[in-house]
Scaffold this active site. Structure first.
Site: not given
Length: 575
Positions: A314, A520, A516
């Site tokens: 990410d 996700d 995070d």
């Protein structure tokens, strides 16, 4: 019958094993010292408490799935030892087997709270509007077509289309974007996202189980259920070892005619060392990982990590800090320096609650070290920007729509300069002074200092980095170019990240996901290994991951990969 056996073996879990081992260890010690206070051999305590569960597990595995593991050979050796009267040897074998399992369980401390936390993100109530009447109802009673009102600070209760009002919505739950999205009539709103500023009315389009937040819950559940656990290296070797042991024992019995020699072969072949080879190496590796800021939450995570060939990242909060900073100040007025424009804009934004406004004020104070003037007549325009009076000047700071509503044109040269910044993934705040266009400030999420070196080291370990982000393509491509990441996917919703992970797995590639945010969580669950940023990351992401990076030092990721490979080499050497 088999179901009852399975439930019996699961009862008590780790606490049961600790209690059994404590009593069994004491019994074996007493037997070894010749202390026999009971009318029977005290080694039988270890045989019953530690050995019976081992035998039952082996029988269960064979009966339900013809699953031949190291426990089958241990069971054979244990039973054979009892048959020839070697009670202490049988108790010792059972004790060591259970000790190995306990060591492994202590590294598997699963915390399955992610789904519960996601459920708590689901709004409990909604404001239903009928004519002039407003009624607060349970969110589950919202129906498609209902008109809903959302006040500042409230969570959007259903997916739908905004009918009236201007606002900014924090969509990080769904997209991971570091900044809120400005919304107005015609734009879509997603359940679970948070309205930050203006009040708006919306028409519900998807409710209940079809809403965005509920789809996220189901994604996490399905990813967890479909995540295949690797087969232990020791268990993969067990079938061959059992075959060799039985052939050797049978051959010895036939050659010598002595049963004790055949049983000795079985006991010597008993894979206590094989059983302990994996968990002891894993515990040593986990200890090393802990020193480098990693909390390993799944016992076999490092085994899986050693086989990973792709690492999907990410962007926001992982490769970047997740907080916008002013990267450029461009004044369009000869009489106004960049520094002066920066100061005026920061003073106007001083009381703004918008993350962009806060970032401008914070960066200006940090970079210049100057105190900001007190703005007067401060007014926040949801979805547009702010206006304030600073140094007897009327300052407008916001998006292009704010200036257009005040009939302020942006010169072509300034528009081109701003477009250049937008193409690089920046966010632009336009500024006007006393009704005249004055320039703009460009803000961008900044890359972590260690990210570039970390990516290069991963590539040197033959692990390919991939960027999966919910951010705008321009921002994603700009970050990827700076970090030498060749594979980039932008505008990813949680289901998109999950799809990319599964696409890699479908062609046999092992994937690690690093993220995070709440968005996700499904990908962290589905990946062969999920690593969450423990410091800046959400609790839900940490709960979904196998490993948490406690201090967010991404520079340590290559060490973790190298450590996992070294651990697997050690396990093989142990065996």
């Amino acid at each position: 019958m088999l179901d009852r056996l399975e439930k019996l073996l699961e009862w008590g879990g780790t606490r049961r094993k600790v209690a059994l081992l404590s009593v069994s260890g004491l019994a074996l010690l007493m037997s070894m010292l010749g202390m026999e206070p009971l009318p029977f051999e005290v080694s039988w305590i270890a045989i019953v408490l530690c050995g019976v569960p081992v035998v039952l597990e082996a029988v269960l595995g064979l009966a339900t799935a013809w699953d031949i593991k190291a426990g089958v050979l241990v069971s054979i050796a244990l039973i054979a030892s009892v048959i020839i009267g070697e009670d202490f040897a049988a108790g010792e074998v059972a004790f060591i087997m259970q000790l190995g399992e306990l060591l492994e369980e202590l590294t598997v401390a699963r915390a399955r709270k992610g789904i519960e936390r996601l459920v708590r993100l689901t709004p409990a109530t909604a404001r239903k509007v009928e004519g002039t009447r407003e009624e607060v109802i349970p969110a589950e009673e919202v129906r498609i077509g209902d008109i809903l009102r959302v006040l500042p600070g409230e969570t959007i209760p259903a997916d739908g289309v905004i009918l009236s009002g201007h606002t900014s919505v924090n969509q990080s739950v769904m997209t991971g974007e570091p900044l809120p999205r400005d919304k107005e009539a015609g734009d879509e709103g997603s359940s679970g996202t948070v309205n930050q500023f203006g009040t708006f009315d919306m028409k519900a389009a998807r409710t209940g189980k079809d809403s965005s937040i509920q789809r996220m819950v189901r994604l996490v559940q399905s990813a967890d259920a479909g995540k295949a656990k690797i087969v232990r290296l020791a268990d993969r070797w067990a079938t061959w070892i059992i075959a060799i042991a039985l052939v050797s024992a049978g051959g010895t019995w036939m050659a010598t005619g002595e049963l004790i020699r055949a049983v000795t072969i079985l006991v010597v072949f008993c894979p206590c060392a094989l059983v302990l080879a994996t968990p002891t190496a894993i515990m040593a590796a986990i200890g090393n990982a802990t020193k480098h800021g990693f909390l390993v939450r799944e016992g076999d995570a490092l085994e899986r990590l050693a086989a990973v060939k792709k690492i999907t990242f990410d962007k926001t909060g992982t490769l970047t800090y997740g907080t916008p900073r002013v990267v450029l100040v461009h004044s369009a007025l000869p009489s106004l320096s960049d520094h002066e424009l920066y100061r005026l804009c920061a003073a106007a934004e001083r009381y703004s609650e918008h993350p962009l406004g806060k970032a401008i004020t914070h960066c200006c104070q940090q970079e210049t070290g100057e105190a900001l003037e007190e703005g007067e007549n401060f007014q926040m325009v949801p979805g547009r920007g702010v206006s304030a009076r600073v140094d007897e000047k009327v300052i407008l700071a916001g998006n292009a729509e704010l200036l257009a509503e005040h009939h302020i044109a942006i010169p072509e040269e300034a528009a081109k300069a701003a477009d250049t910044q937008l193409s690089q993934g920046c966010t632009v705040t336009y500024t006007a002074v006393d009704g005249v266009f004055a320039g703009f400030l460009a803000l961008s999420d900044t890359i972590r200092e260690e990210s570039a070196n970390m990516i290069d080291r991963l590539s040197a370990l033959q692990v390919q980095p991939v960027l999966l982000t919910g951010d705008h393509p321009n921002a994603a491509e700009a970050i990827a170019a700076q970090l030498h990441i060749g594979e980039v996917y932008a505008n990813c919703l949680p289901e998109d990240k999950l799809s990319h992970i599964r696409a890699y797995q479908a062609v046999g590639e092992k994937v690690c996901m690093i993220g995070d945010g709440v968005n996700d969580a499904p990908a962290l669950k589905a990946a062969d290994v999920g690593i969450a940023m423990g410091g800046v990351g959400s609790d839900i992401a940490v709960d979904a991951a196998d490993i948490a990076l406690v201090d967010d030092e991404v520079k340590e990721l290559p060490h973790l990969i190298a450590l996992s490979k070294r651990m697997m080499r050690t396990i093989k050497l142990n065996i």
